[in-house]
Design a protein around this motif. Structure first.
Motif, PDB file in Angstrom:
ATOM      1  N   GLU A  42       0.717  -1.109   0.063  1.00  0.00           N
ATOM      2  CA  GLU A  42      -0.023  -0.385   0.241  1.00  0.00           C
ATOM      3  C   GLU A  42       1.029   1.009  -0.331  1.00  0.00           C
ATOM      4  OE1 GLU A  42      -2.780   0.247   3.535  1.00  0.00           O
ATOM      5  OE2 GLU A  42      -3.583  -1.520   2.141  1.00  0.00           O
ATOM      6  N   GLY A  43       1.818   1.141  -0.570  1.00  0.00           N
ATOM      7  CA  GLY A  43       2.743   2.605  -0.990  1.00  0.00           C
ATOM      8  C   GLY A  43       3.764   2.957   0.310  1.00  0.00           C
ATOM      9  N   ARG A  44       3.710   1.557   0.879  1.00  0.00           N
ATOM     10  CA  ARG A  44       4.744   1.588   1.929  1.00  0.00           C
ATOM     11  C   ARG A  44       6.097   0.137   1.730  1.00  0.00           C
ATOM     12  NH1 ARG A  44       1.186   1.356   7.043  1.00  0.00           N
ATOM     13  NH2 ARG A  44       0.784  -0.289   5.942  1.00  0.00           N
ATOM     14  N   VAL A  45       6.926   1.098   2.302  1.00  0.00           N
ATOM     15  CA  VAL A  45       8.173   0.092   2.436  1.00  0.00           C
ATOM     16  C   VAL A  45       7.838  -0.670   3.670  1.00  0.00           C
ATOM     17  CG1 VAL A  45      10.674  -0.690   1.949  1.00  0.00           C
ATOM     18  CG2 VAL A  45      10.129   1.383   0.569  1.00  0.00           C
TER      19      VAL A  45
END
Length: 213
Positions: free
Chosen positions: A197-200
Motif C-alpha cells: 500500500e505504498g509503504r516500504v
C-alpha cells in the motif's frame, strides 16, 4: 572522551517478539551492538559496553544489572571532570562514523541526539552535574535537567541517530540504510524489502510461526 554503550543482555528487544523468536532477538541485538561499536571505533574512540550481564563480545565491558538511568548516572558521576562522556545506545544500527563524529565534536555542555519518539538515542555530557532520566520523553527531560544545572544544550539532528530499532516497522530502515552486521543478519534470517500500500516494509520469507513448528 569516554564512550559508553548501554546494552540489555536479558530478553532484549521485546517489541520485536511479533517477528523474532527470543534467541533471534538476542542475536539481532548483538549484531546491532557490533555495528555501533565498529562505527565508534572508526571515529578513533574506544567504546565500553555497559551491560546488564556479561556478553561474549570483543570490547571492554562493565556489568551493571540495574535499570538504565541509575547505571548511566553512575558512569556520569564517576567520569573525570575534564573528560566528556558520550552515551550511545546499542540499537542505532544506522549510525556511521560520520554522524558519530558530528555528535562527539559538537560544542556544548550537553549535546543531545533525540529519537523519533522523543527519547534520547545518544548524548555527550561535558557538565559535571548533568544526569539522565530515560523514562518517557527523555529528550525533554534532559533539556530540563540541563537547564536546572546551568548547562547549555545543543541538538544534533540526524536521521541515522534518530532511528533506534525497537519495532518490526524499524527493520526496513536497517535493510535500506545499512550494510553492517545487523543488515546481514536480517537478510540471512529471510527478511527483505517489500512495498505494501505504498509503504516500504521488511517482510520475511518464512514466518516465525512456521519456523517454530
Amino acid at each position: 572522551m569516554q564512550v559508553v554503550v548501554p546494552f540489555s543482555a536479558t530478553d532484549p528487544k521485546t517489541r520485536l517478539a511479533d517477528v523474532l523468536a527470543p534467541d533471534e532477538r538476542r542475536e539481532f541485538s548483538l549484531a546491532m551492538l557490533e555495528d555501533v561499536l565498529s562505527a565508534i571505533r572508526a571515529t578513533g574512540q574506544e567504546p565500553r559496553v555497559l551491560t546488564t550481564s556479561s556478553i561474549d563480545i570483543d570490547a571492554p565491558q562493565t556489568v551493571d544489572s540495574r535499570p538504565l538511568t541509575p547505571a548511566v548516572n553512575d558512569v556520569l558521576a564517576e567520569g573525570e571532570p575534564t573528560e566528556p562522556t558520550a552515551i550511545v545506545m546499542a540499537d542505532l544500527a544506522l549510525a556511521t562514523p560520520e554522524v558519530l563524529e558530528q555528535l562527539f565534536s559538537t560544542a556544548g555542555d550537553v549535546v543531545l541526539a533525540p529519537g523519533r519518539g522523543g527519547g534520547t538515542n545518544a548524548l555527550v555530557s561535558r557538565h559535571p552535574d548533568f544526569r539522565v532520566d530515560y523514562h518517557g520523553t527523555s529528550y525533554l527531560d534532559h533539556c530540563r535537567i540541563a537547564g536546572d544545572v546551568g548547562a547549555s544544550v545543543v541538538e544534533v539532528d540526524s536521521h541515522r541517530l534518530a532511528t533506534d530499532v525497537d519495532e518490526s516497522g524499524d527493520l526496513a530502515e536497517v535493510l535500506m540504510h545499512s550494510d553492517g552486521a545487523a543488515c546481514k543478519w536480517l537478510r540471512k534470517a529471510g527478511f527483505s524489502l517489500s512495498v505494501t500500500e505504498g509503504r516500504v516494509e521488511a517482510s520475511r520469507e518464512q514466518r516465525i510461526e512456521e519456523k517454530n513448528r
